[in-house]
Design an enzyme around this catalytic site. Structure first.
Site, PDB file in Angstrom:
ATOM      1  N   GLU A 138      -9.556  13.199  -4.709  1.00  0.00           N
ATOM      2  CA  GLU A 138     -10.683  12.560  -4.038  1.00  0.00           C
ATOM      3  C   GLU A 138     -12.013  13.284  -4.204  1.00  0.00           C
ATOM      4  OE1 GLU A 138     -10.608   9.687  -3.178  1.00  0.00           O
ATOM      5  OE2 GLU A 138      -8.493   9.231  -2.904  1.00  0.00           O
ATOM      6  N   TYR A 184     -12.731  14.463   0.282  1.00  0.00           N
ATOM      7  CA  TYR A 184     -13.698  13.622  -0.415  1.00  0.00           C
ATOM      8  C   TYR A 184     -15.050  14.330  -0.565  1.00  0.00           C
ATOM      9  CZ  TYR A 184     -10.600   9.570   0.400  1.00  0.00           C
ATOM     10  OH  TYR A 184      -9.543   8.691   0.413  1.00  0.00           O
ATOM     11  N   GLN A 194       0.234   4.629  -1.076  1.00  0.00           N
ATOM     12  CA  GLN A 194      -0.258   5.974  -0.813  1.00  0.00           C
ATOM     13  C   GLN A 194      -0.219   6.248   0.691  1.00  0.00           C
ATOM     14  OE1 GLN A 194      -4.448   6.834  -1.606  1.00  0.00           O
ATOM     15  NE2 GLN A 194      -3.843   8.574  -2.871  1.00  0.00           N
ATOM     16  N   GLN A 212       0.868  -1.172   0.000  1.00  0.00           N
ATOM     17  CA  GLN A 212       0.000   0.000   0.000  1.00  0.00           C
ATOM     18  C   GLN A 212       0.908   1.226   0.000  1.00  0.00           C
ATOM     19  OE1 GLN A 212      -3.123   0.874  -0.463  1.00  0.00           O
ATOM     20  NE2 GLN A 212      -2.472   2.986  -0.160  1.00  0.00           N
ATOM     21  N   GLY A 261     -10.581   0.597  -0.506  1.00  0.00           N
ATOM     22  CA  GLY A 261     -10.043   0.251  -1.806  1.00  0.00           C
ATOM     23  C   GLY A 261      -8.877   1.151  -2.127  1.00  0.00           C
ATOM     24  N   MET A 262      -8.041   0.706  -3.048  1.00  0.00           N
ATOM     25  CA  MET A 262      -6.922   1.506  -3.523  1.00  0.00           C
ATOM     26  C   MET A 262      -6.899   1.399  -5.035  1.00  0.00           C
ATOM     27  SD  MET A 262      -4.527   3.587  -2.804  1.00  0.00           S
ATOM     28  CE  MET A 262      -3.662   4.415  -4.134  1.00  0.00           C
ATOM     29  N   GLU A 263      -6.876   2.565  -5.674  1.00  0.00           N
ATOM     30  CA  GLU A 263      -7.110   2.676  -7.109  1.00  0.00           C
ATOM     31  C   GLU A 263      -5.900   2.324  -7.957  1.00  0.00           C
ATOM     32  OE1 GLU A 263      -6.043   6.861  -5.511  1.00  0.00           O
ATOM     33  OE2 GLU A 263      -7.206   5.134  -4.855  1.00  0.00           O
ATOM     34  N   ASN A 264      -5.148   1.314  -7.579  1.00  0.00           N
ATOM     35  CA  ASN A 264      -3.987   0.932  -8.370  1.00  0.00           C
ATOM     36  C   ASN A 264      -4.422   0.647  -9.809  1.00  0.00           C
ATOM     37  OD1 ASN A 264      -2.253   1.008  -6.048  1.00  0.00           O
ATOM     38  ND2 ASN A 264      -3.188  -0.924  -5.437  1.00  0.00           N
ATOM     39  N   ASP A 312      -1.023  11.716   5.307  1.00  0.00           N
ATOM     40  CA  ASP A 312      -2.231  10.985   5.669  1.00  0.00           C
ATOM     41  C   ASP A 312      -3.195  11.854   6.473  1.00  0.00           C
ATOM     42  OD1 ASP A 312      -1.208   8.819   4.385  1.00  0.00           O
ATOM     43  OD2 ASP A 312      -1.153   7.493   6.126  1.00  0.00           O
ATOM     44  N   HIS A 350     -16.116   4.135  -6.899  1.00  0.00           N
ATOM     45  CA  HIS A 350     -15.146   5.159  -6.494  1.00  0.00           C
ATOM     46  C   HIS A 350     -13.759   4.846  -7.053  1.00  0.00           C
ATOM     47  CE1 HIS A 350     -13.617   8.290  -3.693  1.00  0.00           C
ATOM     48  NE2 HIS A 350     -12.529   7.545  -3.710  1.00  0.00           N
ATOM     49  N   GLU A 351     -13.303   3.606  -6.841  1.00  0.00           N
ATOM     50  CA  GLU A 351     -11.955   3.256  -7.304  1.00  0.00           C
ATOM     51  C   GLU A 351     -11.871   3.278  -8.826  1.00  0.00           C
ATOM     52  OE1 GLU A 351      -9.960   3.454  -4.975  1.00  0.00           O
ATOM     53  OE2 GLU A 351     -11.413   3.204  -3.372  1.00  0.00           O
ATOM     54  N   HIS A 376     -11.365   6.730 -10.121  1.00  0.00           N
ATOM     55  CA  HIS A 376      -9.968   7.177 -10.003  1.00  0.00           C
ATOM     56  C   HIS A 376      -9.175   6.932 -11.291  1.00  0.00           C
ATOM     57  CE1 HIS A 376      -9.064   8.810  -6.099  1.00  0.00           C
ATOM     58  NE2 HIS A 376      -9.631   7.807  -5.454  1.00  0.00           N
ATOM     59  N   ARG A 436      -9.349  -2.401   8.400  1.00  0.00           N
ATOM     60  CA  ARG A 436      -9.730  -1.238   7.601  1.00  0.00           C
ATOM     61  C   ARG A 436      -9.768   0.003   8.481  1.00  0.00           C
ATOM     62  NH1 ARG A 436     -15.257  -0.841   3.908  1.00  0.00           N
ATOM     63  NH2 ARG A 436     -14.843   1.228   3.013  1.00  0.00           N
ATOM     64  N   LYS A 440     -10.845   2.955   8.188  1.00  0.00           N
ATOM     65  CA  LYS A 440     -12.113   3.684   8.262  1.00  0.00           C
ATOM     66  C   LYS A 440     -12.954   3.214   9.439  1.00  0.00           C
ATOM     67  CE  LYS A 440     -16.500   4.232   5.828  1.00  0.00           C
ATOM     68  NZ  LYS A 440     -17.302   3.893   4.637  1.00  0.00           N
TER      69      LYS A 440
END
Length: 659
Positions: free
Chosen positions: A364, A427, A182, A180, A315-318, A419, A341-342, A345, A608, A610
């Site tokens: 975002e 967002y 970011q 990860q 999620g991560m928008e790789n 971060d 969302h991802e 991106h 997670r 969040k």
């Protein structure tokens, strides 16, 4: 960035500033066919000027990385990736130094492509930024590209990487690794210029045990792997579109694939494959809807990698391969807005990227707006409006809890971990800003501008100043009355919400609010709540309801009401992670003892952030009742969390003894 830097950038033209992040030259990339479309001609513009990135040591105006070629071996026993990174670097004529970002890496040697050793020096270590790696090279000639080969190894403590034991996976037999990057963690596993404004292509050869499979945020060139001897396989990858370094990502484990359609599919552990395939059956429709809105998808395939539960984000928008938490596999497709969302991106963030983390809202805010448009197109306006209202409600809480300066879209994060800018301001305030522009300018005009924005700025970094230039040139077009109504500067540079912000509404929530008042305020029975007829978003709305003018720390439910809710709705056994989280927040605020065990189970079963961080914050706020629970549970849960999550919770609770 400081206000001084803002002012300095105001006069720079769009082409002059954005050219610095354009397509990296493809020197060193294999000459084989790609399933990705070619880059636009504008993506080969010359290097020009760079904004200051307070979170990188790099000096790209002197020398910048264009391409990264990785040749790494994954050692699950040592918990390291080791091998070489070969960097293609261009520089100003006469430049003799290349400055990279590293953190917690063991640098063994630095050489040129002929094997000649190059002098290098690691700078002082900073707890956030890591260390600079300064490499001395023979002077660059005009238009010269140099290859720099860095032999290195990560450490077991590399913050970007999480090494999972077999017991921490669904299958229970094989280990797992994922990254990860970011915001600024790529430097903990790749020595490069780790700034979102310095886009790079990359290729990779990853050697793993032959019992597992490797995937990356890139085109897979060897789907079955190649023999690497001694019970090992090698996997080759290539990304020909230039990406910010935080999007270089890897996953290694017992992985299986299921195709959804010709260009979308799901990777996950075999035991979870059918559930994931069913949950995301409509992802192809999402891609089509997104393209109809704002132009072609430029990354070839769009697949999902459903990771073990310790993954720290939803999620991560790789690119090409969104990394996602298993907590979104709800069984009823109720949480697929995260995938929307991802996917969004792929335009806002991956295609047009914030140049520095001070401009995180450009990633975002745009993406959250775009996500809602995808949801509207695929699932209808009612579902999209419910998502918008939930986002707006979350924003109101963030506005109350954050310092005023951190409620501006344009942030100043110098000296802070980036971060800290990953809040609902970026967002939800960012999305509300774009929704306001859409409402005032009209959807047809707004959509034409936004589609053009992605086309004009594809594969380029973006700053707030360049955004303002673009929207003034291509949407406002000198209309002073329109500019005044939009209140652009107030949205971006001032705290809170401007006077032209309008709260979204959803008729589907009217009956929910009526039921909430009947139960919470009028003390009606839980049996009167039409729970079974509600969707996930309505259930979240109900559990998130609070009386007007509720004082901080005050209860709004009695013990009898909590018992009635739990007995009637069986909330402790709720399988939907979002609904369970909302219930646990209610229970902790009331020190509801029957929920401690499911709370502990939830916090030790996934990582997670969040969910994890707010629950620990709520426990901590409950003093002599909550803090002992928080301390005990965190000591048990922490070994299964990614560093992104532990860094946040450590700052609240402190590291457990022996951690």
């Amino acid at each position: 960035m400081t206000r001084l830097r803002l002012t300095a950038l105001m006069g720079v033209s769009v082409l002059a500033l954005t050219a610095f992040g354009l397509a990296a030259c493809n020197q060193g990339a294999p000459e084989v066919a790609s399933d990705m479309p070619p880059l636009p001609a504008s993506a080969t513009a010359p290097v020009a000027q760079y904004p200051v990135d307070d979170h990188s040591y790099a000096q790209p105006q002197v020398a910048r990385v264009r391409h990264v070629a990785l040749d790494l071996t994954a050692d699950f026993e040592a918990k390291t990736l080791s091998g070489a990174a070969t960097l293609d670097v261009t520089g100003q004529a006469g430049a003799t130094q290349v400055v990279l970002d590293t953190r917690d890496l063991e640098i063994r040697s630095v050489k040129d492509d002929n094997g000649t050793a190059l002098p290098f020096q690691l700078g002082a270590s900073d707890p956030i930024l890591g260390q600079s790696l300064t490499i001395t090279v023979p002077a660059f000639a005009a238009d010269e590209t140099k290859k720099i080969v860095i032999d290195y190894s990560t450490r077991p403590t590399a913050a970007a990487l999480q090494w999972l034991s077999p017991a921490q996976t669904a299958g229970g037999k094989l280990p797992f690794l994922f990254s990860q990057g970011q915001a600024i963690l790529t430097r903990t596993w790749i020595p490069t210029q780790d700034s979102p404004g310095i886009r790079q292509t990359y290729s990779a050869r990853i050697v793993t045990p032959d019992t597992v499979k490797a995937v990356m945020s890139a085109e897979m060139l060897t789907p079955e792997g190649e023999s690497a001897g001694r019970g090992q396989k090698a996997w080759r990858f290539r990304m020909t579109n230039p990406v910010p370094p935080y999007l270089i990502a890897i996953g290694v484990g017992d992985l299986a694939f299921a195709s959804e359609d010709g260009r979308t599919g799901v990777w996950t552990e075999p035991s979870r494959l059918q559930a994931a395939k069913a949950e995301f059956a409509e992802v192809g429709q999402m891609v089509t809807a997104a393209e109809r809105l704002y132009g072609p998808y430029r990354w070839g395939r769009y697949d999902l990698l459903i990771l073990p539960p310790s993954f720290p984000f939803g999620g991560m928008e790789n690119p090409r391969l969104t990394f996602a938490t298993p907590t979104i596999v709800a069984g009823d497709k109720s949480l697929v807005s995260l995938v929307a969302h991802e996917l969004a991106h792929s335009w806002s963030g991956n295609l047009v990227t914030n140049a520095t983390w001070n401009d995180f809202w450009l990633n975002e805010g745009f993406t959250t707006y775009f996500q809602n448009r995808i949801m509207e197109a695929v699932y209808g306006n009612d579902r999209a409006q419910q998502e918008r209202v939930l986002g707006w409600d979350s924003l109101q809480g963030e506005l109350k809890s954050l310092p005023a300066a951190d409620t501006r879209l344009r942030l100043d994060l110098k000296g802070r971990d980036p971060d800290e800018g990953m809040t609902d301001i970026a967002y939800e305030k960012g999305a509300a800003f774009l929704e306001t522009i859409e409402r005032i300018a009209g959807r047809p005009a707004f959509d034409a501008w936004l589609k053009g924005y992605f086309e004009r700025n594809a594969f380029r970094p973006m700053t707030t100043e360049l955004f303002l230039q673009d929207i003034r040139a291509n949407l406002i077009k000198g209309d002073a009355a329109l500019e005044q109504r939009l209140m652009l500067d107030a949205w971006i540079f001032q705290p809170g919400l401007p006077s032209n912000a309008i709260a979204p509404t959803s008729r589907a929530f009217d009956q929910v609010d009526n039921a909430a008042r009947a139960f919470f305020s009028d003390r009606g029975p839980a049996s009167a709540i039409p729970w079974s007829g509600w969707n996930t978003q309505q259930r979240q709305r109900f559990l998130n309801w609070r009386p007007a003018n509720l004082r901080d720390g005050a209860d709004w439910l009695t013990q009898q009401q909590l018992d009635d809710l739990q007995r009637t709705l069986n909330l402790n056994a709720q399988g939907n992670a979002e609904v369970l989280f909302s219930w646990l927040q209610v229970a902790v605020a009331h020190r509801y003892q029957p929920t401690v065990q499911p709370l502990e189970r939830f916090l030790t079963s996934m990582g997670r952030r969040k969910f994890v961080l707010p629950l620990f914050q709520s426990l901590w706020a409950e003093g002599d009742w909550g803090r002992p629970i928080a301390t005990r549970v965190y000591a048990q849960a922490r070994p299964g969390y990614h560093a992104v999550t532990t860094n946040s919770v450590d700052a609240l609770i402190g590291k457990p003894a022996g951690a």
